[in-house]
Design a protein around this motif. Structure first.
Motif, PDB file in Angstrom:
ATOM      1  N   LYS A 150       0.848  -1.183   0.000  1.00 33.87           N
ATOM      2  CA  LYS A 150       0.000   0.000   0.000  1.00 33.87           C
ATOM      3  C   LYS A 150       0.882   1.230   0.000  1.00 33.87           C
ATOM      4  O   LYS A 150       1.927   1.253   0.637  1.00 33.87           O
ATOM      5  CB  LYS A 150      -0.930   0.002   1.226  1.00 33.87           C
ATOM      6  N   VAL A 151       0.439   2.253  -0.695  1.00 35.86           N
ATOM      7  CA  VAL A 151       1.242   3.464  -0.807  1.00 35.86           C
ATOM      8  C   VAL A 151       0.353   4.684  -0.601  1.00 35.86           C
ATOM      9  O   VAL A 151      -0.829   4.686  -0.984  1.00 35.86           O
ATOM     10  CB  VAL A 151       1.948   3.530  -2.182  1.00 35.86           C
ATOM     11  N   GLU A 152       0.903   5.697   0.031  1.00 39.62           N
ATOM     12  CA  GLU A 152       0.205   6.962   0.239  1.00 39.62           C
ATOM     13  C   GLU A 152       0.854   8.034  -0.624  1.00 39.62           C
ATOM     14  O   GLU A 152       2.026   8.354  -0.450  1.00 39.62           O
ATOM     15  CB  GLU A 152       0.288   7.378   1.708  1.00 39.62           C
ATOM     16  N   LYS A 153       0.099   8.573  -1.553  1.00 39.56           N
ATOM     17  CA  LYS A 153       0.604   9.668  -2.368  1.00 39.56           C
ATOM     18  C   LYS A 153       0.495  10.970  -1.577  1.00 39.56           C
ATOM     19  O   LYS A 153      -0.567  11.302  -1.061  1.00 39.56           O
ATOM     20  CB  LYS A 153      -0.178   9.780  -3.677  1.00 39.56           C
ATOM     21  N   MET A 154       1.613  11.697  -1.517  1.00 42.10           N
ATOM     22  CA  MET A 154       1.671  12.922  -0.715  1.00 42.10           C
ATOM     23  C   MET A 154       1.574  14.177  -1.579  1.00 42.10           C
ATOM     24  O   MET A 154       1.619  15.287  -1.067  1.00 42.10           O
ATOM     25  CB  MET A 154       2.957  12.924   0.107  1.00 42.10           C
ATOM     26  N   GLY A 155       1.491  13.996  -2.906  1.00 43.03           N
ATOM     27  CA  GLY A 155       1.292  15.125  -3.811  1.00 43.03           C
ATOM     28  C   GLY A 155       2.562  15.705  -4.384  1.00 43.03           C
ATOM     29  O   GLY A 155       3.666  15.176  -4.190  1.00 43.03           O
ATOM     30  N   LEU A 156       2.412  16.816  -5.106  1.00 47.98           N
ATOM     31  CA  LEU A 156       3.555  17.491  -5.720  1.00 47.98           C
ATOM     32  C   LEU A 156       4.371  18.228  -4.670  1.00 47.98           C
ATOM     33  O   LEU A 156       3.817  18.872  -3.775  1.00 47.98           O
ATOM     34  CB  LEU A 156       3.092  18.497  -6.777  1.00 47.98           C
ATOM     35  N   ILE A 157       5.682  18.159  -4.819  1.00 47.52           N
ATOM     36  CA  ILE A 157       6.556  18.961  -3.968  1.00 47.52           C
ATOM     37  C   ILE A 157       7.359  19.980  -4.777  1.00 47.52           C
ATOM     38  O   ILE A 157       7.842  20.961  -4.209  1.00 47.52           O
ATOM     39  CB  ILE A 157       7.498  18.082  -3.127  1.00 47.52           C
ATOM     40  N   TYR A 158       7.500  19.755  -6.097  1.00 46.80           N
ATOM     41  CA  TYR A 158       8.096  20.753  -6.988  1.00 46.80           C
ATOM     42  C   TYR A 158       7.255  20.835  -8.254  1.00 46.80           C
ATOM     43  O   TYR A 158       6.925  19.808  -8.844  1.00 46.80           O
ATOM     44  CB  TYR A 158       9.538  20.396  -7.385  1.00 46.80           C
ATOM     45  N   PRO A 159       6.917  22.034  -8.716  1.00 43.68           N
ATOM     46  CA  PRO A 159       6.108  22.183  -9.929  1.00 43.68           C
ATOM     47  C   PRO A 159       6.967  21.996 -11.174  1.00 43.68           C
ATOM     48  O   PRO A 159       8.203  21.946 -11.097  1.00 43.68           O
ATOM     49  CB  PRO A 159       5.590  23.616  -9.814  1.00 43.68           C
ATOM     50  N   PRO A 160       6.346  21.912 -12.350  1.00 46.42           N
ATOM     51  CA  PRO A 160       7.099  21.820 -13.599  1.00 46.42           C
ATOM     52  C   PRO A 160       7.954  23.060 -13.825  1.00 46.42           C
ATOM     53  O   PRO A 160       7.611  24.140 -13.339  1.00 46.42           O
ATOM     54  CB  PRO A 160       6.008  21.712 -14.671  1.00 46.42           C
ATOM     55  N   ASN A 161       9.026  22.923 -14.581  1.00 40.95           N
ATOM     56  CA  ASN A 161       9.619  21.688 -15.048  1.00 40.95           C
ATOM     57  C   ASN A 161      10.714  21.277 -14.074  1.00 40.95           C
ATOM     58  O   ASN A 161      11.680  22.006 -13.879  1.00 40.95           O
ATOM     59  CB  ASN A 161      10.227  21.867 -16.441  1.00 40.95           C
ATOM     60  N   ASN A 162      10.563  20.101 -13.500  1.00 45.14           N
ATOM     61  CA  ASN A 162      11.508  19.627 -12.506  1.00 45.14           C
ATOM     62  C   ASN A 162      11.432  18.099 -12.469  1.00 45.14           C
ATOM     63  O   ASN A 162      10.362  17.523 -12.656  1.00 45.14           O
ATOM     64  CB  ASN A 162      11.177  20.208 -11.131  1.00 45.14           C
ATOM     65  N   LYS A 163      12.567  17.471 -12.225  1.00 46.89           N
ATOM     66  CA  LYS A 163      12.602  16.009 -12.132  1.00 46.89           C
ATOM     67  C   LYS A 163      13.917  15.578 -11.500  1.00 46.89           C
ATOM     68  O   LYS A 163      14.645  16.380 -10.943  1.00 46.89           O
ATOM     69  CB  LYS A 163      12.401  15.369 -13.513  1.00 46.89           C
TER      70      LYS A 163
END
Length: 316
Positions: A131-144
Motif C-alpha cells: 500500500k502506498v500513500e501519495k503525498m502530492g507534488l513537492i516541486y512544480p514543472p519543469n523539474n525532475k
C-alpha cells in the motif's frame, strides 16, 4: 601527488545483463527501465518504471533473493496514473527513487509526475510496498530527477532535484522540515558546457551514499552529439554537513553506453540510474539501458573514492 584516472569504465557489468526486459513483465507493456532500488526484508527490491503500450508509465515492484536473478514481478503496479484524483500525473509516473528514513520508519518514493503541464516532482510513502500513500507534488514543472537523502542533515530533510530554466539543467539542493514545504535552494552541480561528457546537462541518480569522505552521488551527465544525446554516469563527493558544497567531482565518466542493449533501444545510447544498493564496500548499481531494459553493474566504493580524491579536482 600521483593523479589517478580510470582507463576503462569503473563499473563492471553483470554477465547476465540485461536482468529484466519487457518479456519478464507479467502483463502487456512496451518497455521497462529506470528502477528505484532498496533492500527490504532481506530481499532486493526494485520499483520498475514500466511503459505501457499507450506510452504512459507506471511503477511496479520486483523482488529477488540475490539481486541478480529470478525476479518476481507484481502483476499490477504500486503507483500508477490516477488523473481523476491527481491530474498532474495524467501522462504517467516515471523514474522513481526510494529512500528509507529510519527516524520516520517510512520508505519515501520520489517520482516524476508527468502531465500536460510538464514534468513535476511528486512524493509518496509506504511501509510495506503493498500500500502506498501519495503525498502530492513537492516541486512544480519543469523539474525532475529528485532524490531524498537517507537521513536528516542538521535537523532537516534534504533533497537533490533538477529544475529546468530554458536550456539550463543543473542539480540543486533544497531542505524541508515536513517533506512538503521546501526552501533554502542552492545550486550543487552544473553542466560544464563545451566538449565535456557532462557538458549539456546533469541530473541526480541514485540515493546519496554516506561515506567518511562525504556524500557520494552517482549522477547522469549528457553530451549532445550530431546524432543525439549520450547519457553516461559519473560521480561527485558532497560535504557531509553542507551537501551544497562539492568537495570532488570526477572528471571522467564511470559508466557509458557500450553494449548493444545500452546502444540500441527506444532511446539510443543511454545508461541512467535511479537506484543503487550498497553491501559492505560494493555498490549494486541498477540502471536503465536505452530506455528499454534494466541492467546491473558493480563497483567498489573505495575505488570510486580513490579516483575522486586522487584525480583532478573539478568543482561546480
Amino acid at each position: 601527488m600521483k593523479k589517478v584516472f580510470a582507463k576503462k569504465d569503473i563499473f563492471t557489468r553483470y554477465s547476465g545483463n540485461p536482468i529484466i526486459t519487457v518479456y519478464d513483465i507479467p502483463y502487456s507493456a512496451n518497455a521497462v527501465f529506470n528502477a528505484g532500488a532498496i533492500k527490504y526484508k532481506n530481499e532486493y527490491l526494485l520499483l520498475l518504471r514500466v511503459e505501457d503500450r499507450q506510452g504512459k508509465s507506471h511503477l511496479t515492484v520486483a523482488r529477488s533473493s540475490d539481486g541478480k536473478t529470478n525476479w518476481k514481478i507484481e502483476k499490477s503496479p504500486l503507483i500508477y496514473p490516477q488523473p481523476t484524483v491527481f491530474i498532474y500525473e495524467e501522462f504517467g509516473c516515471e523514474d522513481p527513487r526510494i529512500t528509507y528514513i529510519p527516524e520516520d520508519d517510512y520508505y519515501y518514493i520520489t517520482y516524476t509526475a508527468y502531465s500536460r503541464y510538464g514534468p513535476a516532482v511528486a512524493l509518496a510513502r509506504t511501509k510495506n510496498f503493498k500500500k502506498v500513500e501519495k503525498m502530492g507534488l513537492i516541486y512544480p514543472p519543469n523539474n525532475k530527477d529528485a532524490v531524498l537523502f537517507p537521513e536528516k542533515i542538521n535537523g532537516r530533510y534534504a533533497m537533490l532535484h533538477r529544475p529546468v530554466a530554458g536550456d539550463i539543467e543543473h542539480i540543486w539542493i533544497a531542505y524541508s522540515s515536513d517533506l512538503i514545504h521546501w526552501g533554502n535552494h542552492e545550486v550543487v552541480l552544473v553542466e560544464k558546457g563545451g566538449p565535456w561528457w557532462d557538458g549539456f546537462k546533469v541530473g541526480a541518480g541514485a540515493v546519496p551514499i554516506k561515506t567518511p569522505e562525504g556524500w557520494l552521488i552517482i549522477y547522469h551527465g549528457v553530451k549532445m552529439m550530431p546524432s543525439g544525446p549520450i547519457y553516461r554516469l559519473g560521480a561527485a563527493l558532497l560535504d557531509l554537513e553542507n551537501p551544497a558544497k562539492v568537495k570532488k567531482r570526477c572528471p571522467e565518466w564511470l559508466l557509458s553506453p557500450q553494449e548493444v542493449y545500452e546502444r540500441i533501444g527506444d532511446v539510443n545510447n543511454v545508461v541512467f540510474t535511479c537506484g543503487a544498493i550498497v553491501e559492505d564496500n560494493q555498490i549494486y548499481l541498477y540502471y536503465g539501458a536505452a530506455d528499454s531494459c534494466i541492467a546491473l553493474a558493480f563497483a567498489k566504493i573505495d575505488q570510486i573514492l580513490s579516483i575522486l580524491i586522487e584525480g583532478d579536482l573539478q568543482v561546480k
